[in-house]
Scaffold this active site. Structure first.
Site, PDB file in Angstrom:
ATOM      1  N   SER A   1       3.962   8.273   3.243  1.00 53.52           N
ATOM      2  CA  SER A   1       3.488   7.191   4.102  1.00 53.52           C
ATOM      3  C   SER A   1       4.615   6.695   4.988  1.00 53.52           C
ATOM      4  O   SER A   1       5.798   6.734   4.587  1.00 53.52           O
ATOM      5  CB  SER A   1       3.013   6.040   3.203  1.00 53.52           C
ATOM      6  OG  SER A   1       2.837   4.866   3.951  1.00 53.52           O
ATOM      7  N   TYR A  53       4.464  -0.300  -4.071  1.00 52.73           N
ATOM      8  CA  TYR A  53       3.719   0.863  -3.571  1.00 52.73           C
ATOM      9  C   TYR A  53       4.652   1.773  -2.757  1.00 52.73           C
ATOM     10  O   TYR A  53       4.742   2.982  -3.007  1.00 52.73           O
ATOM     11  CB  TYR A  53       2.524   0.411  -2.710  1.00 52.73           C
ATOM     12  CG  TYR A  53       1.939   1.545  -1.889  1.00 52.73           C
ATOM     13  CD1 TYR A  53       1.237   2.582  -2.494  1.00 52.73           C
ATOM     14  CD2 TYR A  53       2.123   1.597  -0.503  1.00 52.73           C
ATOM     15  CE1 TYR A  53       0.731   3.636  -1.745  1.00 52.73           C
ATOM     16  CE2 TYR A  53       1.620   2.640   0.251  1.00 52.73           C
ATOM     17  CZ  TYR A  53       0.921   3.661  -0.376  1.00 52.73           C
ATOM     18  OH  TYR A  53       0.431   4.700   0.373  1.00 52.73           O
ATOM     19  N   LYS A  60       6.281   5.712  -3.429  1.00 50.27           N
ATOM     20  CA  LYS A  60       6.280   6.866  -2.506  1.00 50.27           C
ATOM     21  C   LYS A  60       7.706   7.401  -2.324  1.00 50.27           C
ATOM     22  O   LYS A  60       7.926   8.617  -2.314  1.00 50.27           O
ATOM     23  CB  LYS A  60       5.703   6.458  -1.146  1.00 50.27           C
ATOM     24  CG  LYS A  60       4.218   6.142  -1.170  1.00 50.27           C
ATOM     25  CD  LYS A  60       3.390   7.399  -1.342  1.00 50.27           C
ATOM     26  CE  LYS A  60       1.909   7.119  -1.439  1.00 50.27           C
ATOM     27  NZ  LYS A  60       1.122   8.269  -1.908  1.00 50.27           N
ATOM     28  N   PHE A  64       0.868   7.651   9.300  1.00 52.42           N
ATOM     29  CA  PHE A  64       0.915   6.327   9.906  1.00 52.42           C
ATOM     30  C   PHE A  64      -0.400   5.595   9.544  1.00 52.42           C
ATOM     31  O   PHE A  64      -0.633   5.395   8.363  1.00 52.42           O
ATOM     32  CB  PHE A  64       1.307   6.431  11.395  1.00 52.42           C
ATOM     33  CG  PHE A  64       2.817   6.557  11.497  1.00 52.42           C
ATOM     34  CD1 PHE A  64       3.477   7.697  11.013  1.00 52.42           C
ATOM     35  CD2 PHE A  64       3.596   5.514  11.948  1.00 52.42           C
ATOM     36  CE1 PHE A  64       4.869   7.786  11.002  1.00 52.42           C
ATOM     37  CE2 PHE A  64       4.991   5.599  11.952  1.00 52.42           C
ATOM     38  CZ  PHE A  64       5.624   6.733  11.476  1.00 52.42           C
ATOM     39  N   LEU A  81      -7.238  -2.906   8.717  1.00 51.69           N
ATOM     40  CA  LEU A  81      -7.881  -3.500   9.887  1.00 51.69           C
ATOM     41  C   LEU A  81      -9.250  -2.895  10.205  1.00 51.69           C
ATOM     42  O   LEU A  81     -10.251  -3.636  10.316  1.00 51.69           O
ATOM     43  CB  LEU A  81      -6.952  -3.348  11.104  1.00 51.69           C
ATOM     44  CG  LEU A  81      -7.521  -3.890  12.407  1.00 51.69           C
ATOM     45  CD1 LEU A  81      -7.713  -5.396  12.347  1.00 51.69           C
ATOM     46  CD2 LEU A  81      -6.614  -3.515  13.587  1.00 51.69           C
TER      47      LEU A  81
HETATM   48  P1  NAD Z   1      -8.250   6.924  -1.683  1.00 52.37           P
HETATM   49  O1  NAD Z   1      -8.118   5.820  -2.683  1.00 52.37           O
HETATM   50  O2  NAD Z   1      -9.499   6.996  -0.887  1.00 52.37           O
HETATM   51  O3  NAD Z   1      -8.026   8.334  -2.394  1.00 52.37           O
HETATM   52  C1  NAD Z   1      -7.168   8.492  -3.495  1.00 52.37           C
HETATM   53  C2  NAD Z   1      -7.948   9.250  -4.569  1.00 52.37           C
HETATM   54  O4  NAD Z   1      -7.104   9.432  -5.694  1.00 52.37           O
HETATM   55  C3  NAD Z   1      -9.185   8.486  -5.048  1.00 52.37           C
HETATM   56  O5  NAD Z   1     -10.304   9.343  -4.964  1.00 52.37           O
HETATM   57  C4  NAD Z   1      -8.861   8.121  -6.490  1.00 52.37           C
HETATM   58  O6  NAD Z   1     -10.030   8.109  -7.297  1.00 52.37           O
HETATM   59  C5  NAD Z   1      -7.876   9.203  -6.873  1.00 52.37           C
HETATM   60  N1  NAD Z   1      -6.917   8.830  -7.916  1.00 52.37           N
HETATM   61  C6  NAD Z   1      -6.113   7.745  -7.973  1.00 52.37           C
HETATM   62  N2  NAD Z   1      -5.381   7.761  -9.102  1.00 52.37           N
HETATM   63  C7  NAD Z   1      -5.704   8.900  -9.763  1.00 52.37           C
HETATM   64  C8  NAD Z   1      -5.292   9.484 -10.991  1.00 52.37           C
HETATM   65  N3  NAD Z   1      -4.390   8.884 -11.787  1.00 52.37           N
HETATM   66  N4  NAD Z   1      -5.837  10.654 -11.364  1.00 52.37           N
HETATM   67  C9  NAD Z   1      -6.759  11.264 -10.593  1.00 52.37           C
HETATM   68  N5  NAD Z   1      -7.202  10.759  -9.421  1.00 52.37           N
HETATM   69  C10 NAD Z   1      -6.682   9.591  -9.027  1.00 52.37           C
HETATM   70  O7  NAD Z   1      -6.967   6.831  -0.742  1.00 52.37           O
HETATM   71  P2  NAD Z   1      -6.648   7.609   0.612  1.00 52.37           P
HETATM   72  O8  NAD Z   1      -6.648   6.622   1.715  1.00 52.37           O
HETATM   73  O9  NAD Z   1      -7.496   8.827   0.717  1.00 52.37           O
HETATM   74  O10 NAD Z   1      -5.138   7.996   0.337  1.00 52.37           O
HETATM   75  C11 NAD Z   1      -4.759   9.280  -0.135  1.00 52.37           C
HETATM   76  C12 NAD Z   1      -3.256   9.326  -0.272  1.00 52.37           C
HETATM   77  O11 NAD Z   1      -2.667   9.061   0.998  1.00 52.37           O
HETATM   78  C13 NAD Z   1      -2.683   8.276  -1.227  1.00 52.37           C
HETATM   79  O12 NAD Z   1      -1.629   8.871  -1.952  1.00 52.37           O
HETATM   80  C14 NAD Z   1      -2.154   7.199  -0.310  1.00 52.37           C
HETATM   81  O13 NAD Z   1      -1.083   6.495  -0.883  1.00 52.37           O
HETATM   82  C15 NAD Z   1      -1.712   8.005   0.895  1.00 52.37           C
HETATM   83  N6  NAD Z   1      -1.691   7.230   2.137  1.00 52.37           N
HETATM   84  C16 NAD Z   1      -2.823   6.584   2.557  1.00 52.37           C
HETATM   85  C17 NAD Z   1      -2.797   5.825   3.723  1.00 52.37           C
HETATM   86  C18 NAD Z   1      -4.009   5.053   4.193  1.00 52.37           C
HETATM   87  O14 NAD Z   1      -3.854   4.125   5.004  1.00 52.37           O
HETATM   88  N7  NAD Z   1      -5.219   5.385   3.751  1.00 52.37           N
HETATM   89  C19 NAD Z   1      -1.621   5.759   4.473  1.00 52.37           C
HETATM   90  C20 NAD Z   1      -0.494   6.452   4.031  1.00 52.37           C
HETATM   91  C21 NAD Z   1      -0.541   7.186   2.859  1.00 52.37           C
HETATM   92  C1  WQD Z   2      -2.897  -3.132  10.813  1.00 53.07           C
HETATM   93  C2  WQD Z   2      -2.688  -4.322  11.751  1.00 53.07           C
HETATM   94  C3  WQD Z   2      -2.245  -6.390  10.590  1.00 53.07           C
HETATM   95  C4  WQD Z   2      -6.212  -6.705   8.717  1.00 53.07           C
HETATM   96  C5  WQD Z   2      -1.023  -0.691   5.578  1.00 53.07           C
HETATM   97  C6  WQD Z   2      -0.010  -0.443   4.482  1.00 53.07           C
HETATM   98  C7  WQD Z   2       0.687   0.872   4.687  1.00 53.07           C
HETATM   99  C8  WQD Z   2      -0.310   2.026   4.899  1.00 53.07           C
HETATM  100  C9  WQD Z   2      -1.436   1.682   5.824  1.00 53.07           C
HETATM  101  C10 WQD Z   2      -0.495   3.376   2.919  1.00 53.07           C
HETATM  102  C11 WQD Z   2      -1.545  -5.241  11.324  1.00 53.07           C
HETATM  103  C12 WQD Z   2      -3.555  -6.463  11.346  1.00 53.07           C
HETATM  104  C13 WQD Z   2      -5.124  -6.269   9.457  1.00 53.07           C
HETATM  105  C14 WQD Z   2      -6.867  -7.912   9.100  1.00 53.07           C
HETATM  106  C15 WQD Z   2      -5.333  -8.128  10.941  1.00 53.07           C
HETATM  107  N1  WQD Z   2      -0.922   2.453   3.696  1.00 53.07           N
HETATM  108  N2  WQD Z   2      -4.694  -6.973  10.550  1.00 53.07           N
HETATM  109  N3  WQD Z   2      -6.409  -8.574  10.218  1.00 53.07           N
HETATM  110  O1  WQD Z   2      -0.314  -3.089   7.520  1.00 53.07           O
HETATM  111  O2  WQD Z   2       0.029  -1.219   9.204  1.00 53.07           O
HETATM  112  O3  WQD Z   2      -0.360  -0.683   6.843  1.00 53.07           O
HETATM  113  O4  WQD Z   2      -1.971   0.376   5.550  1.00 53.07           O
HETATM  114  O5  WQD Z   2       0.547   3.939   2.873  1.00 53.07           O
HETATM  115  O6  WQD Z   2       1.505   1.086   3.588  1.00 53.07           O
HETATM  116  O7  WQD Z   2       0.944  -1.496   4.506  1.00 53.07           O
HETATM  117  O8  WQD Z   2      -2.240  -1.545   8.192  1.00 53.07           O
HETATM  118  O9  WQD Z   2      -4.646  -1.858   8.590  1.00 53.07           O
HETATM  119  O10 WQD Z   2      -3.473  -3.449   7.020  1.00 53.07           O
HETATM  120  O11 WQD Z   2      -2.992  -3.606   9.463  1.00 53.07           O
HETATM  121  O12 WQD Z   2      -4.963  -8.765  11.941  1.00 53.07           O
HETATM  122  O13 WQD Z   2      -7.823  -8.360   8.466  1.00 53.07           O
HETATM  123  O14 WQD Z   2      -3.872  -5.136  11.707  1.00 53.07           O
HETATM  124  O15 WQD Z   2      -1.546  -7.597  10.645  1.00 53.07           O
HETATM  125  O16 WQD Z   2      -0.934  -5.714  12.496  1.00 53.07           O
HETATM  126  P1  WQD Z   2      -0.646  -1.738   7.970  1.00 53.07           P
HETATM  127  P2  WQD Z   2      -3.415  -2.622   8.236  1.00 53.07           P
END
Ligand code: NAD
Ligand code: WQD
Length: 336
Positions: free
Chosen positions: A124, A148, A152, A177, A199
């Site tokens: 991330s 969190y 990572k 991102f 968001l």
């Molecule tokens: P998500 O919660 O939709 O998917 C994660 C999946 O992992 C879920 O289906 C959950 O049931 C499963 N899971 C969690 N713990 C587990 C365990 N112990 N054993 C087996 N399964 C398990 O999340 P996502 O948005 O699809 O994110 C996927 C990956 O990408 C995560 O590692 C997350 O940290 C990373 N990531 C997500 C974002 C984002 O904004 N969505 C941003 C950056 C990184």
């Molecule tokens: C985006 C923008 C908020 C909600 C987070 C995690 C990051 C990553 C992705 C996994 C910001 C604004 C949001 C709302 C708002 N996840 N906002 N009202 O904060 O960039 O990242 O998710 O790795 O680790 O921190 O994403 O979607 O929460 O916010 O104004 O109700 O929207 O302040 O500027 P963020 P976000």
């Protein structure tokens, strides 16, 4: 190639599974369903026309992981499984270290035991901490501002140590991102439990009438309109980045980090306006104070992925918003 996707029934994993299946790979999902639903596997089979087996299991079950790797003749693992709520990680750090770090350790042990040494890890942009310069490239210093993010970072470092100990490993850490959007079918997408933290899912719930208005967290940032700027990337582009990373690893051993972003920043108010245009619905906003831990702007340099993976994001903001809206409408019953 046979590929295991841990967390494969979740938001990003399900889209990656689809892209891989459509590219001719055989995919197997491994998920404990703590944040997703079993019917995602059927939906993926329906869209792709290929069977998509789901093994219901936990990352910390090393024996089940090893059996699954053997049974399905897995050649590479895409590791999405993990917990991802920043606020929850502050309240329950041990759960995050146990699930994310402990789960990854268990996976690596299983892979090593079976001799599978190709891994793509869902990292991330949070590993960059507070941005020191923009756009953020992969050489930007890493740090963590919450458990969190630290989980990572620990995983990235653990992977680097493993690769240093055994040159046969091929590891890509993909630093996402802000993933948004959904597959055009509207059959898979992000299904947050409770009040969305991110968001776009919140905006979508306001547009459909489930919530009265969006709280905009701060309008006093040093950005063009005062609201926070982020690098939103379509989840289908992100999914395609995983295919590109796998192709890259076929020709390169070692540990590699890549940003997956567009290189473009958009403000909260820009996102709201784009969503209103895509949905034809009003999204009432209330300006409130800043959210703790937020930064003004964060966006990627996507150059390394463009040159080394031959990948770049192609889908624009209107597609990100329209596909989110399509998914929100089709899934209103499921998610309510
Ligand atoms: P998500 O919660 O939709 O998917 C994660 C999946 O992992 C879920 O289906 C959950 O049931 C499963 N899971 C969690 N713990 C587990 C365990 N112990 N054993 C087996 N399964 C398990 O999340 P996502 O948005 O699809 O994110 C996927 C990956 O990408 C995560 O590692 C997350 O940290 C990373 N990531 C997500 C974002 C984002 O904004 N969505 C941003 C950056 C990184
Ligand atoms: C985006 C923008 C908020 C909600 C987070 C995690 C990051 C990553 C992705 C996994 C910001 C604004 C949001 C709302 C708002 N996840 N906002 N009202 O904060 O960039 O990242 O998710 O790795 O680790 O921190 O994403 O979607 O929460 O916010 O104004 O109700 O929207 O302040 O500027 P963020 P976000």
């Amino acid at each position: 190639m046979n590929i295991l996707l841990t967390g494969g029934s979740g938001y990003i994993g399900s889209h990656a599974a689809l892209v891989l299946a459509q590219a001719g790979h055989a995919v197997v999902l491994y998920d404990n369903l703590c944040n997703s639903r079993a019917d995602v596997a059927q939906r993926l089979a329906q869209i792709s026309g290929h069977p998509v087996p789901l093994v219901q299991g936990d990352m910390r079950d090393t024996d089940l992981l090893a059996r699954t790797l053997r049974q399905h003749h897995i050649a590479a693992v895409l590791h999405f499984a993990g917990l991802k709520a920043v606020g929850e990680s502050v309240a329950e750090p041990l759960a995050y270290y146990d699930n994310n770090v402990g789960g990854t350790l268990s996976l690596l042990r299983a892979m090593q035991g079976v001799g599978v040494r190709t891994l793509v890890f869902s990292s991330s942009a949070t590993v960059y901490g507070e941005p020191r310069y923009l756009p953020i490239d992969e050489a930007h210093p890493t740090s963590a501002t919450n458990p969190y993010g630290r989980s990572k970072l620990h995983i990235e470092e653990m992977l680097a140590d493993l690769v240093a100990s055994d040159a046969a490993w091929r590891v890509a850490c993909l630093r996402y991102f802000n993933p948004v959007g959904a597959h055009a079918s509207g059959l898979i997408g992000e299904n947050p439990r409770g009040v969305p933290h991110n968001l776009l899912p919140f905006v979508a719930q306001v547009a459909i009438g489930r919530r009265p208005s969006l709280d905009v967290f701060g309008q006093d940032y040093p950005t063009p309109d005062g609201t926070g700027v982020r690098d939103y990337i379509h989840v289908m582009d992100l999914a395609e980045g995983h295919l590109a990373a796998l192709d890259f690893l076929a020709g390169h051993s070692g540990w590699h980090a890549f940003n997956l972003g567009t290189g473009q920043g958009h403000s909260v108010l820009e996102m709201v306006r784009a969503f209103e245009a895509a949905s034809g619905r009003a999204v009432p906003c209330r300006i409130v104070g800043r959210r703790a831990g937020d930064v003004a702007s964060c966006y990627a340099s996507a150059e390394k992925a463009r040159t080394m993976l031959d990948w770049q994001a192609r889908r624009a903001l209107d597609d990100m918003c329209a596909s989110t809206w399509n998914w929100q409408q089709q899934n209103e019953k499921i998610s309510s």
